[in-house]
Write a protein that holds these residues in place. Structure first.
Motif, mmCIF file in Angstrom:
data_model
loop_
_atom_site.group_PDB
_atom_site.id
_atom_site.type_symbol
_atom_site.label_atom_id
_atom_site.label_comp_id
_atom_site.label_asym_id
_atom_site.label_seq_id
_atom_site.Cartn_x
_atom_site.Cartn_y
_atom_site.Cartn_z
ATOM 1 N N HIS A 165 0.702 -1.185 -0.369
ATOM 2 C CA HIS A 165 0.155 0.035 -0.361
ATOM 3 C C HIS A 165 0.586 1.280 0.202
ATOM 4 O O HIS A 165 0.483 2.544 -1.015
ATOM 5 N N GLU A 166 1.920 1.199 0.413
ATOM 6 C CA GLU A 166 2.533 2.881 0.794
ATOM 7 C C GLU A 166 3.955 2.492 -0.310
ATOM 8 O O GLU A 166 4.052 3.534 -1.143
ATOM 9 N N GLN A 167 3.629 1.487 -0.968
ATOM 10 C CA GLN A 167 5.224 1.185 -1.965
ATOM 11 C C GLN A 167 3.948 2.231 -3.006
ATOM 12 O O GLN A 167 4.005 2.876 -4.085
ATOM 13 N N ILE A 168 2.506 1.586 -3.442
ATOM 14 C CA ILE A 168 1.169 2.293 -3.913
ATOM 15 C C ILE A 168 1.391 3.716 -3.822
ATOM 16 O O ILE A 168 1.302 4.788 -5.588
ATOM 17 N N VAL A 169 1.437 4.231 -3.005
ATOM 18 C CA VAL A 169 1.415 5.480 -2.660
ATOM 19 C C VAL A 169 2.628 6.561 -2.936
ATOM 20 O O VAL A 169 2.607 7.787 -3.815
ATOM 21 N N ALA A 170 3.774 5.912 -2.734
ATOM 22 C CA ALA A 170 5.462 6.473 -3.118
ATOM 23 C C ALA A 170 5.058 6.872 -4.584
ATOM 24 O O ALA A 170 5.767 7.315 -5.003
ATOM 25 N N ARG A 171 4.608 5.689 -5.453
ATOM 26 C CA ARG A 171 4.878 5.604 -6.803
ATOM 27 C C ARG A 171 4.282 6.384 -7.325
ATOM 28 O O ARG A 171 4.191 7.320 -8.722
ATOM 29 N N ILE A 172 2.910 7.050 -6.642
ATOM 30 C CA ILE A 172 1.298 7.815 -6.981
ATOM 31 C C ILE A 172 1.790 9.613 -6.703
ATOM 32 O O ILE A 172 1.755 10.504 -7.381
ATOM 33 N N LEU A 173 2.142 9.287 -5.646
ATOM 34 C CA LEU A 173 2.877 10.221 -5.092
ATOM 35 C C LEU A 173 4.003 10.931 -4.393
ATOM 36 O O LEU A 173 4.207 11.801 -4.091
ATOM 37 N N GLY A 174 5.029 10.248 -4.738
ATOM 38 C CA GLY A 174 6.682 10.654 -4.606
ATOM 39 C C GLY A 174 6.860 9.917 -3.655
ATOM 40 O O GLY A 174 5.589 9.472 -2.278
ATOM 41 N N ASP A 175 7.919 9.808 -3.567
ATOM 42 C CA ASP A 175 8.623 8.854 -2.265
ATOM 43 C C ASP A 175 8.812 9.827 -1.307
ATOM 44 O O ASP A 175 8.608 9.449 0.054
ATOM 45 N N GLU A 176 8.991 11.031 -1.204
ATOM 46 C CA GLU A 176 9.047 11.434 0.200
ATOM 47 C C GLU A 176 8.673 12.071 1.056
ATOM 48 O O GLU A 176 9.232 11.351 2.232
#
Length: 143
Positions: free
Chosen positions: A46-57
């Motif tokens: 789930h966090e990987q999905i968020v990172a890919r869509i909204l950025g890693d930062e």
């Protein structure tokens, strides 16, 4: 002429029990996805999905905020406050989120692009519970 009914002539108490059960099931889906998958991070995808869509930062922060929002949605479902608005919000959020994921990160989804099928089944369940079952139980309400 077809005599198909979404709700056959079932006693009101059984319809009421079905509505409560489906509401609890829907709230449980939001709670598990929010608390278990995102806030507690027991499903890192789930966090990987968020990172890919909204950025890693700030992906962890955004994931936790999304998780808390899903927990609030679960509570809102159970309170039955403005239930029609709630159902519309759920359907819109699930459709938007899943269409974005379908396009942007299908490889991170549990069932890939087939995830969208489960999303639309969930949307159908929310619709049925609020706009078919609840309407039959409370034909005069406009909440």
């Amino acid at each position: 002429m077809c005599n198909f009914q979404l709700i056959p002539n079932i006693p009101a108490i059984k319809l009421q029990n079905l509505h409560k059960t489906l509401s609890f099931l829907i709230a449980t889906v939001w709670l598990i996805n929010g608390l278990v998958c995102k806030v507690l991070n027991l499903v890192p995808r789930h966090e990987q999905i968020v990172a890919r869509i909204l950025g890693d930062e700030n992906s962890r922060l955004f994931t936790v905020l999304i998780g808390f929002s899903e927990i609030i949605m679960a509570i809102w479902v159970l309170t039955k406050f403005k239930s029609k608005l709630n159902a519309i919000a759920q359907m819109t959020i699930v459709a938007s989120m899943n269409i974005l994921e379908f396009i942007l990160v299908p490889e991170l989804l549990l069932w890939g692009r087939f995830n969208i099928i489960f999303a639309f089944l969930f949307i159908g369940l929310v619709y049925y519970n609020e706009f078919v079952l609840n309407k039959k139980l409370n034909p005069q309400t406009t909440s």
